[in-house]
Design a protein around this motif. Structure first.
Motif, PDB file in Angstrom:
ATOM      1  N   ILE A  38       1.486   9.138  -6.211  1.00 51.86           N
ATOM      2  CA  ILE A  38       1.803  10.561  -6.041  1.00 51.86           C
ATOM      3  C   ILE A  38       2.809  11.014  -7.095  1.00 51.86           C
ATOM      4  CG2 ILE A  38       2.932  12.220  -4.518  1.00 51.86           C
ATOM      5  CD1 ILE A  38       1.787  10.719  -2.147  1.00 51.86           C
ATOM      6  N   LYS A  97       0.832  -1.204   0.000  1.00 47.76           N
ATOM      7  CA  LYS A  97       0.000   0.000   0.000  1.00 47.76           C
ATOM      8  C   LYS A  97       0.869   1.258   0.000  1.00 47.76           C
ATOM      9  CE  LYS A  97      -3.947   2.043   2.423  1.00 47.76           C
ATOM     10  NZ  LYS A  97      -4.900   1.866   3.561  1.00 47.76           N
ATOM     11  N   LYS A  98       1.902   1.278   0.820  1.00 45.97           N
ATOM     12  CA  LYS A  98       2.796   2.434   0.886  1.00 45.97           C
ATOM     13  C   LYS A  98       3.529   2.637  -0.438  1.00 45.97           C
ATOM     14  CE  LYS A  98       3.673   2.357   5.887  1.00 45.97           C
ATOM     15  NZ  LYS A  98       4.707   2.162   6.947  1.00 45.97           N
ATOM     16  N   HIS A 151       0.939  10.964 -10.629  1.00 47.36           N
ATOM     17  CA  HIS A 151      -0.432  11.432 -10.700  1.00 47.36           C
ATOM     18  C   HIS A 151      -0.603  12.452 -11.832  1.00 47.36           C
ATOM     19  CE1 HIS A 151      -4.242  13.258  -9.567  1.00 47.36           C
ATOM     20  NE2 HIS A 151      -4.446  12.213  -8.777  1.00 47.36           N
ATOM     21  N   TYR A 156      -1.119  -2.698  -8.112  1.00 38.85           N
ATOM     22  CA  TYR A 156      -1.711  -2.638  -6.775  1.00 38.85           C
ATOM     23  C   TYR A 156      -3.016  -3.430  -6.717  1.00 38.85           C
ATOM     24  CZ  TYR A 156      -3.827  -0.787  -2.523  1.00 38.85           C
ATOM     25  OH  TYR A 156      -4.418  -0.671  -1.294  1.00 38.85           O
ATOM     26  N   TYR A 169       2.556   1.698  -3.426  1.00 39.21           N
ATOM     27  CA  TYR A 169       1.623   2.182  -4.440  1.00 39.21           C
ATOM     28  C   TYR A 169       1.321   3.668  -4.238  1.00 39.21           C
ATOM     29  CZ  TYR A 169      -2.721   3.053  -6.930  1.00 39.21           C
ATOM     30  OH  TYR A 169      -3.686   3.600  -7.725  1.00 39.21           O
ATOM     31  N   ARG A 170       1.121   4.062  -3.005  1.00 36.20           N
ATOM     32  CA  ARG A 170       0.825   5.461  -2.697  1.00 36.20           C
ATOM     33  C   ARG A 170       1.964   6.358  -3.191  1.00 36.20           C
ATOM     34  NH1 ARG A 170       1.745   9.087   1.473  1.00 36.20           N
ATOM     35  NH2 ARG A 170       0.023  10.482   1.978  1.00 36.20           N
ATOM     36  N   LYS A 171       3.195   5.894  -3.001  1.00 27.94           N
ATOM     37  CA  LYS A 171       4.363   6.659  -3.442  1.00 27.94           C
ATOM     38  C   LYS A 171       4.376   6.801  -4.957  1.00 27.94           C
ATOM     39  CE  LYS A 171       9.440   6.502  -3.335  1.00 27.94           C
ATOM     40  NZ  LYS A 171      10.619   5.734  -2.861  1.00 27.94           N
ATOM     41  N   ILE A 221      -6.943   5.414  -0.948  1.00 23.51           N
ATOM     42  CA  ILE A 221      -5.612   5.007  -0.509  1.00 23.51           C
ATOM     43  C   ILE A 221      -4.940   6.092   0.314  1.00 23.51           C
ATOM     44  CG2 ILE A 221      -4.313   5.873  -2.489  1.00 23.51           C
ATOM     45  CD1 ILE A 221      -3.798   2.423  -1.004  1.00 23.51           C
ATOM     46  N   PHE A 222      -5.379   7.369   0.128  1.00 22.78           N
ATOM     47  CA  PHE A 222      -4.808   8.483   0.871  1.00 22.78           C
ATOM     48  C   PHE A 222      -5.586   8.778   2.142  1.00 22.78           C
ATOM     49  CE2 PHE A 222      -3.274   9.255  -3.414  1.00 22.78           C
ATOM     50  CZ  PHE A 222      -1.933   9.464  -3.161  1.00 22.78           C
TER      51      PHE A 222
END
Length: 390
Positions: free
Chosen positions: A30, A22-23, A33, A54, A25-27, A104-105
Motif C-alpha cells: 500500500i 502477509k500483513k 503502490h 513476500y 507485505y500488505r502494508k 492479498i487484499f
C-alpha cells in the motif's frame, strides 16, 4: 548493489508467522503502490522489492532455503537475482506481481483510492495462469563445488504455442473482450450491511478473470496456448553448495496458459562422495595413516586436497589423534563468507603380521624406558579421553 535481507525489507523478525508476513507485505504494498506514487521510480523499486521478499517468505519451502543459504539459495549465485530474476536476472513485470499477489487484499476496494492491486479495474486485475515448476537433480563432485560450475539441462516442458503465440485463439479474430466485465477480469458487487453499502471485487464468472473469451480455439494447442516442447537451459551453480540444497531459476519452468506467468526451474544438489576427503560443512577432513617410524622420527608426507596434493611436515613424536589444520584448503561458503580448512586427523598404522627380524627389533625397543609412556603422558592422554565424555 547487494540485495537487502528479505526480513529487513518487510520489517519482520525471523520468528514471525505467515500471517505477520502477509500483513507486513500488505502494508509495504500500500505504501509503495504505483497508483499512490505515480512516476516515483524509487517507490516502484521498493514495491518490487517487497513483492520479491513476500514471494520467498510466504512460501515455506523457499523460506526454509533462504533461512539456510540466504540469497544464493534462491538464485543459485550470490547477487545474481532473486526469484524474480532467477539466474538470468530478467525480472518480472508489474503485471506479473499484480497477478500473483493481487488477492492479498482479499478483493476489497477502498485502499487509498485504488482497488486491490488493480488501480481502477485495468488490465492488472485480469487473471493470468501460472505454469507449474520443474525439478531436476544435478550431481556435483567436490571440485565442481569448490569452484562453481555451469551445467546444461535439456528440459521436456510446456512451451508457448507458436501458431497462436500463446493466446489460445485461432487467428486475430479468435478472441473478444468479455462483455460481462468489459475486459477488466473482475466484477464489483454492492452489498447492503448494517454499516452501509460495501463493495467487493471478485473474478468475472463469464471469463474466469481473464478479461477475454476465446471464440475459436487454436487448432494446434486446442485453446491452451501451450504445447509440449523442449528447451536447453544453462544453469550457473555457485561455489559452496551442499547436498540437498535447492536452487531456483525463475521463469524456466512450464509456460503458463494464455501467455501466463511461467513456472520456475528448481535444481536439487546431489553431492558425490570423494574417495579420500570427507566434508564437514565448509571444512574437509582427511584421515592420515602414518607408519610408526614416521610418527616417531618425523618426516614429510603428501596430503590430497580437492585438486592436487600438498606436502605436510610431520614432527618427531607425533601422537595418534593429533589434528593438523591446513587453512583455506576447504570449501568456500555459499554466501561468500570465507573458506573452510582441511583437517588432517593423524592415525598410526600398526602392522598385523611381523617377521622374525621385525619382532626382535620391536622387542628390543620395548625394553627401552623411552618407549614406555611416562606418568605425565598417561595423565595427558587420560584427560583428553575423559573430555570426550564430559
Amino acid at each position: 548493489m547487494a540485495k537487502r535481507d528479505y526480513y529487513e525489507v518487510l520489517e519482520v523478525t525471523k520468528e514471525c508467522t505467515s500471517e505477520e508476513i502477509k500483513k507486513a507485505y500488505r502494508k509495504k504494498a500500500i505504501q509503495y503502490h504505483p497508483d499512490k506514487n505515480p512516476g516515483d521510480k524509487e517507490a516502484e523499486e521498493k514495491f518490487k522489492e517487497a513483492a520479491e521478499a513476500y514471494d520467498v517468505l510466504s512460501n515455506p519451502d523457499k523460506r526454509s532455503r533462504y533461512d539456510q543459504f540466504g540469497h544464493a539459495g534462491m538464485s543459485g549465485a550470490a547477487g545474481n537475482g532473486g526469484p524474480f530474476g532467477g539466474f538470468g536476472g530478467g525480472g518480472m513485470s508489474m503485471d506479473d506481481i499484480f497477478s500473483m499477489f493481487g488477492d492479498i487484499f482479499g478483493g476489497h476496494s477502498g485502499f487509498g483510492g485504488f482497488s486491490g492491486f488493480g488501480g481502477g479495474g485495468g488490465s492488472s486485475q485480469q487473471r493470468r495462469f501460472r505454469g507449474s515448476d520443474l525439478r531436476v537433480k544435478v550431481k556435483l563432485d567436490l571440485k565442481e563445488i569448490s569452484t562453481g560450475v555451469e551445467k546444461k539441462f535439456k528440459l521436456k516442458k510446456y512451451i508457448q504455442c507458436d501458431h497462436c503465440h500463446g493466446s489460445g485463439a485461432e487467428g486475430n479474430s479468435g478472441v473478444e473482450t468479455c462483455s460481462t466485465c468489459k475486459g477488466s477480469g473482475s466484477v464489483i458487487r454492492n452489498q447492503q450491511t448494517i454499516l452501509g453499502t460495501m463493495q467487493t471485487r471478485s473474478a468475472c464468472p463469464t471469463c474466469g478473470g481473464e478479461g477475454t473469451i476465446i471464440k475459436e480455439k487454436c487448432k494446434v494447442c486446442g485453446g491452451d496456448g501451450i504445447v509440449h516442447g523442449e528447451e536447453v537451459v544453462s544453469v550457473r551453480i555457485p561455489a559452496g553448495v551442499a547436498e540437498g540444497m535447492q536452487l531456483s531459476m525463475g521463469g524456466k519452468g512450464n509456460a503458463g496458459k494464455h501467455n501466463g506467468v511461467p513456472g520456475d526451474l528448481l535444481i536439487q544438489v546431489q553431492e558425490e562422495a570423494h574417495p579420500d576427503l570427507i566434508r564437514d560443512d565448509n571444512d574437509l577432513v582427511y584421515n592420515l595413516l602414518l607408519s610408526f617410524p614416521i610418527a616417531a622420527l618425523g618426516g614429510a608426507v603428501e596430503i590430497p586436497t580437492i585438486d592436487s596434493k600438498v606436502k605436510v611436515k610431520i614432527d618427531p613424536g607425533t601422537q595418534p589423534g593429533k589434528v593438523l589444520r591446513l587453512r583455506g584448503k576447504g570449501l568456500p561458503s555459499v554466501n561468500g563468507y570465507g573458506t573452510g580448512d582441511l583437517l588432517v586427523n593423524v592415525s598410526i598404522y600398526v602392522p598385523e603380521v611381523l617377521n622374525k627380524e621385525e619382532k626382535s627389533a620391536l622387542e628390543k625397543l620395548d625394553e627401552s624406558d623411552n618407549f614406555k609412556p611416562s606418568s605425565t603422558v598417561k595423565e595427558k592422554i587420560f584427560r583428553k579421553f575423559k573430555s570426550l565424555f564430559d
